[in-house]
Design a protein around this motif. Sequence first.
Motif, PDB file in Angstrom:
ATOM      1  N   THR A   1      19.355  31.233 -15.755  1.00  0.00           N
ATOM      2  CA  THR A   1      19.549  29.839 -15.378  1.00  0.00           C
ATOM      3  C   THR A   1      21.029  29.581 -15.174  1.00  0.00           C
ATOM      4  O   THR A   1      21.856  29.950 -16.001  1.00  0.00           O
ATOM      5  N   TYR A   2      21.368  28.949 -14.083  1.00  0.00           N
ATOM      6  CA  TYR A   2      22.730  28.589 -13.689  1.00  0.00           C
ATOM      7  C   TYR A   2      23.704  29.770 -13.696  1.00  0.00           C
ATOM      8  O   TYR A   2      24.798  29.674 -14.262  1.00  0.00           O
ATOM      9  N   PRO A   3      23.358  30.879 -13.037  1.00  0.00           N
ATOM     10  CA  PRO A   3      24.324  31.961 -12.918  1.00  0.00           C
ATOM     11  C   PRO A   3      25.384  31.608 -11.870  1.00  0.00           C
ATOM     12  O   PRO A   3      25.094  30.906 -10.895  1.00  0.00           O
ATOM     13  N   VAL A   4      26.594  32.073 -12.094  1.00  0.00           N
ATOM     14  CA  VAL A   4      27.685  31.869 -11.150  1.00  0.00           C
ATOM     15  C   VAL A   4      27.954  33.200 -10.455  1.00  0.00           C
ATOM     16  O   VAL A   4      28.205  34.209 -11.120  1.00  0.00           O
ATOM     17  N   ILE A   5      27.890  33.190  -9.138  1.00  0.00           N
ATOM     18  CA  ILE A   5      28.089  34.394  -8.334  1.00  0.00           C
ATOM     19  C   ILE A   5      29.590  34.704  -8.305  1.00  0.00           C
ATOM     20  O   ILE A   5      30.400  33.848  -7.955  1.00  0.00           O
ATOM     21  N   THR A   6      29.943  35.929  -8.686  1.00  0.00           N
ATOM     22  CA  THR A   6      31.354  36.306  -8.737  1.00  0.00           C
ATOM     23  C   THR A   6      31.742  37.339  -7.690  1.00  0.00           C
ATOM     24  O   THR A   6      32.926  37.473  -7.366  1.00  0.00           O
ATOM     25  N   ASN A   7      30.762  38.069  -7.167  1.00  0.00           N
ATOM     26  CA  ASN A   7      31.082  39.129  -6.224  1.00  0.00           C
ATOM     27  C   ASN A   7      29.873  39.454  -5.359  1.00  0.00           C
ATOM     28  O   ASN A   7      28.742  39.409  -5.836  1.00  0.00           O
ATOM     29  N   VAL A   8      30.135  39.772  -4.104  1.00  0.00           N
ATOM     30  CA  VAL A   8      29.104  40.252  -3.188  1.00  0.00           C
ATOM     31  C   VAL A   8      29.692  41.470  -2.488  1.00  0.00           C
ATOM     32  O   VAL A   8      30.713  41.368  -1.812  1.00  0.00           O
ATOM     33  N   ASP A   9      29.076  42.628  -2.682  1.00  0.00           N
ATOM     34  CA  ASP A   9      29.573  43.872  -2.092  1.00  0.00           C
ATOM     35  C   ASP A   9      28.779  44.220  -0.839  1.00  0.00           C
ATOM     36  O   ASP A   9      27.557  44.038  -0.801  1.00  0.00           O
ATOM     37  N   TYR A  10      29.481  44.720   0.149  1.00  0.00           N
ATOM     38  CA  TYR A  10      28.815  45.125   1.381  1.00  0.00           C
ATOM     39  C   TYR A  10      29.526  46.324   1.977  1.00  0.00           C
ATOM     40  O   TYR A  10      30.683  46.614   1.662  1.00  0.00           O
ATOM     41  N   SER A  11      28.810  47.005   2.836  1.00  0.00           N
ATOM     42  CA  SER A  11      29.359  48.128   3.591  1.00  0.00           C
ATOM     43  C   SER A  11      28.886  47.960   5.020  1.00  0.00           C
ATOM     44  O   SER A  11      27.683  47.923   5.275  1.00  0.00           O
ATOM     45  N   GLY A  12      29.822  47.818   5.918  1.00  0.00           N
ATOM     46  CA  GLY A  12      29.447  47.540   7.298  1.00  0.00           C
ATOM     47  C   GLY A  12      28.818  46.159   7.374  1.00  0.00           C
ATOM     48  O   GLY A  12      29.440  45.164   7.050  1.00  0.00           O
ATOM     49  N   ALA A  13      27.568  46.108   7.780  1.00  0.00           N
ATOM     50  CA  ALA A  13      26.856  44.832   7.862  1.00  0.00           C
ATOM     51  C   ALA A  13      25.756  44.739   6.815  1.00  0.00           C
ATOM     52  O   ALA A  13      24.935  43.834   6.848  1.00  0.00           O
ATOM     53  N   THR A  14      25.752  45.660   5.846  1.00  0.00           N
ATOM     54  CA  THR A  14      24.694  45.701   4.844  1.00  0.00           C
ATOM     55  C   THR A  14      25.227  45.278   3.476  1.00  0.00           C
ATOM     56  O   THR A  14      26.150  45.891   2.948  1.00  0.00           O
ATOM     57  N   PHE A  15      24.637  44.246   2.928  1.00  0.00           N
ATOM     58  CA  PHE A  15      24.980  43.811   1.577  1.00  0.00           C
ATOM     59  C   PHE A  15      24.151  44.626   0.596  1.00  0.00           C
ATOM     60  O   PHE A  15      22.945  44.776   0.784  1.00  0.00           O
ATOM     61  N   TYR A  16      24.810  45.162  -0.442  1.00  0.00           N
ATOM     62  CA  TYR A  16      24.069  46.038  -1.343  1.00  0.00           C
ATOM     63  C   TYR A  16      24.091  45.614  -2.803  1.00  0.00           C
ATOM     64  O   TYR A  16      23.219  46.000  -3.567  1.00  0.00           O
ATOM     65  N   SER A  17      25.052  44.833  -3.242  1.00  0.00           N
ATOM     66  CA  SER A  17      25.021  44.383  -4.635  1.00  0.00           C
ATOM     67  C   SER A  17      25.649  43.004  -4.769  1.00  0.00           C
ATOM     68  O   SER A  17      26.431  42.568  -3.910  1.00  0.00           O
ATOM     69  N   ILE A  18      25.274  42.353  -5.849  1.00  0.00           N
ATOM     70  CA  ILE A  18      25.787  41.023  -6.138  1.00  0.00           C
ATOM     71  C   ILE A  18      26.152  40.988  -7.621  1.00  0.00           C
ATOM     72  O   ILE A  18      25.439  41.533  -8.453  1.00  0.00           O
ATOM     73  N   GLY A  19      27.285  40.380  -7.920  1.00  0.00           N
ATOM     74  CA  GLY A  19      27.712  40.227  -9.308  1.00  0.00           C
ATOM     75  C   GLY A  19      27.624  38.772  -9.710  1.00  0.00           C
ATOM     76  O   GLY A  19      27.926  37.882  -8.913  1.00  0.00           O
ATOM     77  N   PHE A  20      27.183  38.515 -10.928  1.00  0.00           N
ATOM     78  CA  PHE A  20      27.115  37.145 -11.410  1.00  0.00           C
ATOM     79  C   PHE A  20      27.305  37.118 -12.916  1.00  0.00           C
ATOM     80  O   PHE A  20      27.195  38.133 -13.598  1.00  0.00           O
ATOM     81  N   ILE A  21      27.603  35.934 -13.419  1.00  0.00           N
ATOM     82  CA  ILE A  21      27.787  35.710 -14.853  1.00  0.00           C
ATOM     83  C   ILE A  21      26.729  34.715 -15.297  1.00  0.00           C
ATOM     84  O   ILE A  21      26.590  33.630 -14.727  1.00  0.00           O
TER      85      ILE A  21
END
Length: 156
Positions: free
Chosen positions: A39-59
């Motif tokens: 509940t109520y996570p804050v997105i801190t990072n979105v990783d991508y390579s080229g045009a493909t997003f592969y991971s998301i970081g949150f707290i």
Amino acid sequence: MNYDVHGFTDMHTLITNERKLGGAIEANRIRLSTGEEFTYPVITNVDYSGATFYSIGFISDEGEHYIVNVHDISIMTSTRHCPIKELKNSYCKKLKTKQRIDYLIRLCEVNEGSFTQIFWEEVQAILDDIGMDAIERERELKQLNKEFNSKIIKIA
């Protein structure tokens, strides 16, 4: 600020320009394919390579940091970009407010004696993001608070 975020591209753009835009990206809920729900996570990072997003970081609201593969996310609801003062995630609100205050203190030290228009605009952006009540408790910023209020009076 305070608008809906519609995808990973928007998230990445907002995170990349965080210093200029301020605020944070918060979702009402993230549920992983394993069934874990945050509940109520804050997105801190979105990783991508080229045009493909592969991971998301949150707290999470408990202060736990997660990095998950985007394929492990089953649902992310009501993702929005909002000022730090409006975050519902209390851990991130405290953390990001402290980060902005530390940055503001350093900004004041660097610009001591030469408060330019650019300086005042950046101070105003930070204060809009964290709120004036956040700096009232800081001893180092009491002088800034007085000067900022006198600056407002001079303009009006």
